[in-house]
Design a protein around this motif. Structure first.
Motif, short mmCIF file in Angstrom:
data_model
loop_
_atom_site.label_atom_id
_atom_site.label_comp_id
_atom_site.label_asym_id
_atom_site.label_seq_id
_atom_site.Cartn_x
_atom_site.Cartn_y
_atom_site.Cartn_z
N ILE A 287 -36.56 -40.24 8.02
CA ILE A 287 -37.00 -39.13 8.89
C ILE A 287 -35.89 -38.75 9.86
O ILE A 287 -35.60 -37.56 10.08
CB ILE A 287 -38.28 -39.53 9.65
CG1 ILE A 287 -39.47 -39.57 8.68
CG2 ILE A 287 -38.56 -38.57 10.80
CD1 ILE A 287 -40.73 -40.17 9.26
N ALA A 288 -35.23 -39.74 10.44
CA ALA A 288 -34.13 -39.46 11.37
C ALA A 288 -32.98 -38.76 10.66
O ALA A 288 -32.41 -37.78 11.16
CB ALA A 288 -33.65 -40.76 12.02
N LEU A 289 -32.63 -39.26 9.47
CA LEU A 289 -31.54 -38.66 8.71
C LEU A 289 -31.87 -37.26 8.24
O LEU A 289 -31.01 -36.37 8.19
CB LEU A 289 -31.21 -39.57 7.52
CG LEU A 289 -30.11 -39.11 6.56
CD1 LEU A 289 -28.80 -38.88 7.29
CD2 LEU A 289 -29.92 -40.14 5.45
N ASP A 290 -33.14 -37.03 7.92
CA ASP A 290 -33.58 -35.74 7.41
C ASP A 290 -33.31 -34.59 8.39
O ASP A 290 -33.14 -33.44 7.99
CB ASP A 290 -35.07 -35.80 7.08
CG ASP A 290 -35.52 -34.72 6.13
OD1 ASP A 290 -34.80 -34.47 5.14
OD2 ASP A 290 -36.58 -34.12 6.36
N ALA A 291 -33.25 -34.92 9.68
CA ALA A 291 -33.05 -33.89 10.69
C ALA A 291 -31.60 -33.42 10.79
O ALA A 291 -31.33 -32.34 11.32
CB ALA A 291 -33.52 -34.40 12.05
N LEU A 292 -30.67 -34.24 10.30
CA LEU A 292 -29.25 -33.90 10.47
C LEU A 292 -28.80 -32.76 9.56
O LEU A 292 -28.02 -31.90 9.97
CB LEU A 292 -28.39 -35.13 10.20
CG LEU A 292 -28.43 -36.25 11.24
CD1 LEU A 292 -27.48 -37.37 10.84
CD2 LEU A 292 -28.07 -35.72 12.63
N GLY A 293 -29.29 -32.76 8.32
CA GLY A 293 -28.83 -31.76 7.36
C GLY A 293 -29.00 -30.33 7.83
O GLY A 293 -28.03 -29.54 7.83
N PRO A 294 -30.20 -29.93 8.26
CA PRO A 294 -30.38 -28.55 8.71
C PRO A 294 -29.51 -28.17 9.90
O PRO A 294 -29.02 -27.04 9.99
CB PRO A 294 -31.87 -28.50 9.08
CG PRO A 294 -32.50 -29.57 8.25
CD PRO A 294 -31.48 -30.66 8.18
N GLN A 295 -29.30 -29.11 10.83
CA GLN A 295 -28.46 -28.79 11.98
C GLN A 295 -27.01 -28.65 11.57
O GLN A 295 -26.30 -27.74 12.03
CB GLN A 295 -28.59 -29.86 13.06
CG GLN A 295 -27.88 -29.44 14.36
CD GLN A 295 -27.97 -30.49 15.44
OE1 GLN A 295 -28.29 -31.65 15.18
NE2 GLN A 295 -27.68 -30.10 16.67
N LEU A 296 -26.55 -29.54 10.69
CA LEU A 296 -25.18 -29.45 10.20
C LEU A 296 -24.91 -28.12 9.51
O LEU A 296 -23.97 -27.40 9.85
CB LEU A 296 -24.93 -30.58 9.20
CG LEU A 296 -24.22 -31.85 9.67
CD1 LEU A 296 -24.24 -32.88 8.56
CD2 LEU A 296 -22.79 -31.55 10.09
N THR A 297 -25.73 -27.81 8.53
CA THR A 297 -25.50 -26.58 7.77
C THR A 297 -25.75 -25.35 8.63
O THR A 297 -25.06 -24.33 8.49
CB THR A 297 -26.39 -26.53 6.52
OG1 THR A 297 -27.76 -26.68 6.89
CG2 THR A 297 -26.03 -27.65 5.56
N GLY A 298 -26.72 -25.45 9.53
CA GLY A 298 -27.02 -24.30 10.40
C GLY A 298 -25.86 -23.94 11.32
O GLY A 298 -25.47 -22.78 11.43
N LEU A 299 -25.29 -24.96 11.98
CA LEU A 299 -24.17 -24.69 12.88
C LEU A 299 -22.94 -24.26 12.10
O LEU A 299 -22.18 -23.38 12.55
CB LEU A 299 -23.87 -25.91 13.74
CG LEU A 299 -24.76 -26.09 14.98
CD1 LEU A 299 -24.38 -27.37 15.72
CD2 LEU A 299 -24.66 -24.90 15.92
N ALA A 300 -22.70 -24.87 10.93
CA ALA A 300 -21.56 -24.45 10.11
C ALA A 300 -21.73 -22.99 9.69
O ALA A 300 -20.77 -22.20 9.74
CB ALA A 300 -21.45 -25.35 8.88
N ARG A 301 -22.93 -22.63 9.29
CA ARG A 301 -23.19 -21.24 8.90
C ARG A 301 -23.01 -20.30 10.09
O ARG A 301 -22.50 -19.18 9.93
CB ARG A 301 -24.60 -21.13 8.33
CG ARG A 301 -24.89 -19.80 7.65
CD ARG A 301 -26.32 -19.77 7.13
NE ARG A 301 -26.55 -20.87 6.19
CZ ARG A 301 -27.56 -21.73 6.30
NH1 ARG A 301 -28.39 -21.66 7.33
NH2 ARG A 301 -27.70 -22.68 5.41
N ASP A 302 -23.40 -20.74 11.27
CA ASP A 302 -23.23 -19.90 12.46
C ASP A 302 -21.76 -19.67 12.77
O ASP A 302 -21.36 -18.58 13.19
CB ASP A 302 -23.91 -20.54 13.67
CG ASP A 302 -25.43 -20.41 13.61
OD1 ASP A 302 -25.94 -19.74 12.69
OD2 ASP A 302 -26.11 -20.99 14.50
N VAL A 303 -20.92 -20.70 12.58
CA VAL A 303 -19.48 -20.53 12.76
C VAL A 303 -18.95 -19.55 11.72
O VAL A 303 -18.19 -18.62 12.05
CB VAL A 303 -18.74 -21.87 12.65
CG1 VAL A 303 -17.23 -21.66 12.64
CG2 VAL A 303 -19.13 -22.79 13.81
N ASP A 304 -19.34 -19.74 10.48
CA ASP A 304 -18.89 -18.84 9.42
C ASP A 304 -19.29 -17.40 9.68
O ASP A 304 -18.54 -16.46 9.35
CB ASP A 304 -19.49 -19.27 8.06
CG ASP A 304 -18.92 -20.58 7.55
OD1 ASP A 304 -17.76 -20.90 7.87
OD2 ASP A 304 -19.65 -21.29 6.82
#
Length: 388
Positions: A287-304
């Protein structure tokens, strides 16, 4: 070849097979680097027109997460080359050609190192204890020490910074690139650490190392700065670093699941995978690990996509790094508890991941600085002279 196909299953399997030996022998990942270079991985951010993949940061996050699950130290060290090429690609896409030479040279096979960190310097990108002395032709000579210089045996170009305290408009922070062959650059053989051993992140010593005028890329006042170079470095560094530690957690959880199915409880007479306490421990880690993926990809996409987070950009990036490294540490520890005492033996993969994941504590942003940045974003700066 698409960016996503650069890390084949066979390549990752070979890299994974070498990781334990590099850790045990404290050696550099020469074979990994050679294979990654041959696959075009070091040209990940290089534009297609120059022979690269022209990848987005979002794509790189997914790839680095996979590479880190196979070999954390390899992924962490390769990050430093990827940071500079990511920054160069971002600046170029926004009409700033000051780092275009980085993309051209990366396309030609040069390997870039990250020479920023200094012992005791918690100002990071905004200050330096390294002296940058100007020359009459616009070049600079650097004298000082940089720590945690990953890929010390292999980099051929080093992005660095120092403090110009002698010019008429001093003080100024100077960003520049140095060549490996400069006689003023040397690396100490001082990397003998608890974990991340294959990265060989040795101390780099500058003794009048020279950057020519065409390799001096920024010069501005010390302190927090909105320059696109600074934002680009911070965004790429924090996001790619977070992807590496997330990849470590991915692998640790995978090993915990394997152990739970493999081990049998003498008390219960059935696999640990059926034990409610073990099931809850693995579920909590997942559950803890599951939260990291969306934040990682979301912030990367926001930079892009150049999303404007305004004053919250640096706060969110530093928060991501702290959350990723702390979550990864917790997931690895939970996995060790599930796997049991075998993970305490030298050579066990989970034991190695347990040591590797601790390196996240020492990399910026720190827990304290992330909280300070977030507090400033929400509450504003503390006025001069105010208690606190």
């Amino acid at each position: 070849m698409t960016a996503e196909s650069l890390l084949s299953a066979d390549l990752l399997a070979r890299i994974h097979s070498r990781a334990a030996g590099h850790d045990r022998e404290n050696t550099f990942f020469d074979d990994d680097l050679a294979e990654l270079a041959a696959a075009g991985y070091l040209r990940l951010f290089v534009p297609v027109a120059l022979g690269g993949s022209g990848a987005t940061l979002e794509t790189a996050v997914a790839l680095q997460r996979r590479l880190a699950a196979a070999a954390p130290a390899t992924a962490l060290a390769v990050n430093m080359h990827l940071v500079w090429t990511a920054v160069a690609a971002r600046l170029s896409a926004h009409g700033d050609d000051s780092l275009d030479f980085v993309l051209r040279e990366a396309a030609d096979g040069e390997v870039f190192g990250f020479g920023i960190s200094e012992a005791g310097n918690d100002l990071m990108l905004f200050g330096s204890t390294t002296a940058a002395v100007p020359e009459s032709d616009g070049g600079y000579r650097f004298t000082g020490r940089k720590i945690f210089t990953s890929m010390s045996p292999a980099w051929t170009r080093l992005g660095t910074m120092g403090l110009d305290s002698t010019s008429a408009d001093a003080p100024k922070i100077v960003y520049a690139f140095l060549d490996r062959g400069d006689p003023g650059v040397s690396a100490l053989d001082d990397w003998d650490t608890l974990g991340m051993r294959a990265s060989q992140s040795r101390t780099t010593v500058f003794d009048g190392a020279r950057a020519s005028a065409d390799r001096v890329v920024r010069r501005f006042a010390p302190g927090p700065h909105a320059d696109p170079l600074v934002f680009g470095i911070f965004a790429a560094f924090e996001i790619l670093l977070s992807s590496v530690y997330t990849g470590i957690a991915d692998r640790a959880l995978e090993l915990a699941v394997e152990a739970a199915h493999r081990r049998t409880s003498a008390k219960l007479g059935r696999p640990l995978a059926h034990d409610p306490d073990v099931r809850r421990r693995i579920a909590a880690a997942a559950i803890a690990l599951d939260a990291l993926g969306p934040q990682l990809t979301g912030l990367a996409r926001d930079v892009d996509s150049d999303v404007d987070h305004g004053a919250f950009w640096f706060a969110r990036l530093s928060a991501l790094k702290v959350r990723a490294t702390e979550t990864a540490k917790d997931v690895v520890e939970a996995s060790v508890r599930v796997a049991g005492g075998s993970s305490y033996f030298a050579g066990d993969e989970l034991g190695r991941l347990y040591r590797d994941v601790l390196a996240g504590l020492f990399q910026p942003s720190s827990d304290d600085s992330a909280h300070g940045t977030m507090a400033t974003a929400w509450l504003g700066p503390v006025p001069d002279g105010a208690p606190g």
